[in-house]
Design a protein around this motif. Structure first.
Motif, short mmCIF file in Angstrom:
data_model
loop_
_atom_site.label_atom_id
_atom_site.label_comp_id
_atom_site.label_asym_id
_atom_site.label_seq_id
_atom_site.Cartn_x
_atom_site.Cartn_y
_atom_site.Cartn_z
N SER A 144 0.83 -1.22 0.00
CA SER A 144 0.00 0.00 0.00
C SER A 144 0.85 1.26 0.00
N GLU A 145 2.07 1.16 0.59
CA GLU A 145 2.96 2.32 0.62
C GLU A 145 3.40 2.74 -0.78
N THR A 146 3.40 1.81 -1.72
CA THR A 146 3.85 2.11 -3.07
C THR A 146 2.99 3.18 -3.72
N PHE A 147 1.72 3.25 -3.36
CA PHE A 147 0.80 4.20 -3.99
C PHE A 147 1.09 5.64 -3.57
N TYR A 148 1.91 5.84 -2.53
CA TYR A 148 2.33 7.20 -2.18
C TYR A 148 3.17 7.81 -3.30
N PHE A 149 3.66 6.97 -4.20
CA PHE A 149 4.46 7.46 -5.31
C PHE A 149 3.64 8.39 -6.22
N ILE A 150 2.35 8.14 -6.33
CA ILE A 150 1.50 8.92 -7.24
C ILE A 150 1.41 10.39 -6.82
N THR A 214 16.47 16.56 -0.64
CA THR A 214 16.37 15.33 0.15
C THR A 214 14.92 14.90 0.29
N TYR A 215 14.05 15.86 0.55
CA TYR A 215 12.65 15.55 0.80
C TYR A 215 11.88 15.28 -0.50
N PHE A 216 12.29 15.94 -1.58
CA PHE A 216 11.67 15.65 -2.88
C PHE A 216 12.02 14.24 -3.32
N LEU A 217 13.25 13.83 -3.08
CA LEU A 217 13.64 12.46 -3.40
C LEU A 217 12.91 11.46 -2.51
N GLU A 218 12.73 11.82 -1.26
CA GLU A 218 12.11 10.89 -0.31
C GLU A 218 10.68 10.55 -0.71
N ILE A 219 9.91 11.53 -1.18
CA ILE A 219 8.50 11.27 -1.46
C ILE A 219 8.29 10.42 -2.72
N ARG A 221 11.10 8.14 -3.75
CA ARG A 221 11.95 6.96 -3.60
C ARG A 221 11.43 5.99 -2.54
N GLU A 222 11.02 6.51 -1.41
CA GLU A 222 10.58 5.63 -0.33
C GLU A 222 9.38 4.76 -0.73
N PRO A 223 8.37 5.30 -1.42
CA PRO A 223 7.27 4.41 -1.84
C PRO A 223 7.73 3.29 -2.77
N LEU A 224 8.67 3.57 -3.66
CA LEU A 224 9.15 2.54 -4.57
C LEU A 224 10.01 1.50 -3.85
N LEU A 225 10.51 1.85 -2.68
CA LEU A 225 11.27 0.89 -1.86
C LEU A 225 10.38 0.16 -0.87
N GLY A 226 9.07 0.46 -0.89
CA GLY A 226 8.13 -0.21 0.00
C GLY A 226 7.98 0.46 1.34
N ASN A 227 8.40 1.73 1.44
CA ASN A 227 8.32 2.46 2.70
C ASN A 227 7.42 3.68 2.55
N SER A 228 6.98 4.21 3.67
CA SER A 228 6.17 5.43 3.66
C SER A 228 7.07 6.65 3.88
N PRO A 229 6.94 7.70 3.07
CA PRO A 229 7.70 8.92 3.32
C PRO A 229 7.31 9.53 4.66
N SER A 230 8.21 10.25 5.26
CA SER A 230 7.93 10.87 6.55
C SER A 230 6.96 12.02 6.38
N LEU A 231 6.26 12.34 7.45
CA LEU A 231 5.33 13.46 7.44
C LEU A 231 6.09 14.77 7.18
N ILE A 236 7.30 19.69 3.99
CA ILE A 236 8.27 20.57 3.35
C ILE A 236 8.00 20.70 1.85
N VAL A 237 7.71 19.58 1.20
CA VAL A 237 7.43 19.62 -0.24
C VAL A 237 6.16 20.42 -0.52
N PHE A 238 5.14 20.23 0.29
CA PHE A 238 3.90 20.97 0.09
C PHE A 238 4.12 22.47 0.30
N ALA A 239 4.93 22.83 1.29
CA ALA A 239 5.24 24.24 1.52
C ALA A 239 5.98 24.84 0.33
N PHE A 240 6.96 24.10 -0.21
CA PHE A 240 7.68 24.57 -1.39
C PHE A 240 6.73 24.72 -2.57
#
Length: 263
Positions: A144-150, A214-219, A221-231, A236-240
């Protein structure tokens, strides 16, 4: 005040009208992509081959027992960094490269920006099959974490749009800006955890913490690795995204009528 309000509405209208002409700039972008490989043997496969060579080289030096980054970690980082870099560098040349069209045909200025970004997106998308095959072969978990990639990739695209627009305006006025961005992206490649992970290194931790990439990569990369990005990464990405869109539209409104004289 009324004049400034009119400028902002005109700039926003330019961006909307350019987006409405999506058939034009997507067709032109596809033609740009195809024509770039005319009379070649390998054709568009040169792009994924180039990325594959980069991934292999970085993994041989920094991956496995020689570092603390896995092959899939490096592969995702390199592929998405190429997208970040293409958005930044494309913006610095888009108006100058389309100078003749801008001065001779009354199209929205944003149409040329959309065309360039669509071209870079199509070019970058040729890397995805090799990345997907690699992740499958390495047995990367899909959950389910993979869908955070979208939402992650959508936010990256939106930020690429406002970054390219802002950089296009600055580069039109200050020609040295193009070379400054080229130099900065090369440095940022090494200062961003593209092929290295933070681990327990305090220096790396400090660099990564204050590096927005770092945070743009995290949102993505982490879903494709099976992990959830941090809040924190989402915040930070939304603020940018919000601040960048507001800033770019504001600057575009103030400078749009001068761009034809700068290029």
């Amino acid at each position: 005040m009324a004049e400034r309000e009119f400028e902002q509405k005109a700039a926003l209208g330019d961006l909307i009208e350019g987006a409405r002409r999506w058939r034009s700039w997507t067709t032109l972008a596809y033609y740009d992509f195809v024509s770039g490989f005319r009379r070649t043997v390998v054709g568009p496969f040169w792009q994924p081959l180039h990325i594959a060579a980069w991934i292999t080289g970085l993994w041989l030096i920094f991956g496995g027992n020689r570092g603390n980054a896995s092959l899939e970690y490096i592969a995702i980082g390199v592929v998405f960094w190429s997208l970040f870099q293409s958005f930044m560098t494309s913006g610095t040349v888009v108006f100058e490269q389309n100078r003749v069209l801008i001065l001779s045909i009354p199209n929205p200025l944003s149409l040329h920006l959309y065309r360039r970004l669509a071209f870079q997106t199509i070019k970058w998308a040729t890397n995805l099959p090799i990345l997907m095959v690699l992740l499958i072969v390495l047995g990367t978990p899909i959950g389910s974490e993979t869908f955070y990639f979208i939402p992650g990739i959508l936010l990256v695209m939106v930020n690429g749009l406002w970054t390219a627009l802002l950089f296009a305006i600055i580069a039109s006025r200050f020609r040295d800006f193009q070379f400054a961005v080229d130099a900065a992206t090369r440095l940022l490649f090494f200062l961003t955890p593209v092929f290295w992970s933070v681990g327990n290194d305090p220096t790396r931790s400090l660099i990564a913490r204050y590096n927005p990439f770092t945070y743009f990569l995290e949102i993505v990369r982490e879903p494709l690795l099976g992990n959830s990005p941090s809040l924190l990464a989402w915040q930070i990405v939304f603020a940018f995204t919000v601040c960048g869109l507001l800033l770019s539209v504001l600057v575009y409104g103030r400078t749009r009528r001068f761009i034809v004289f700068w290029i």
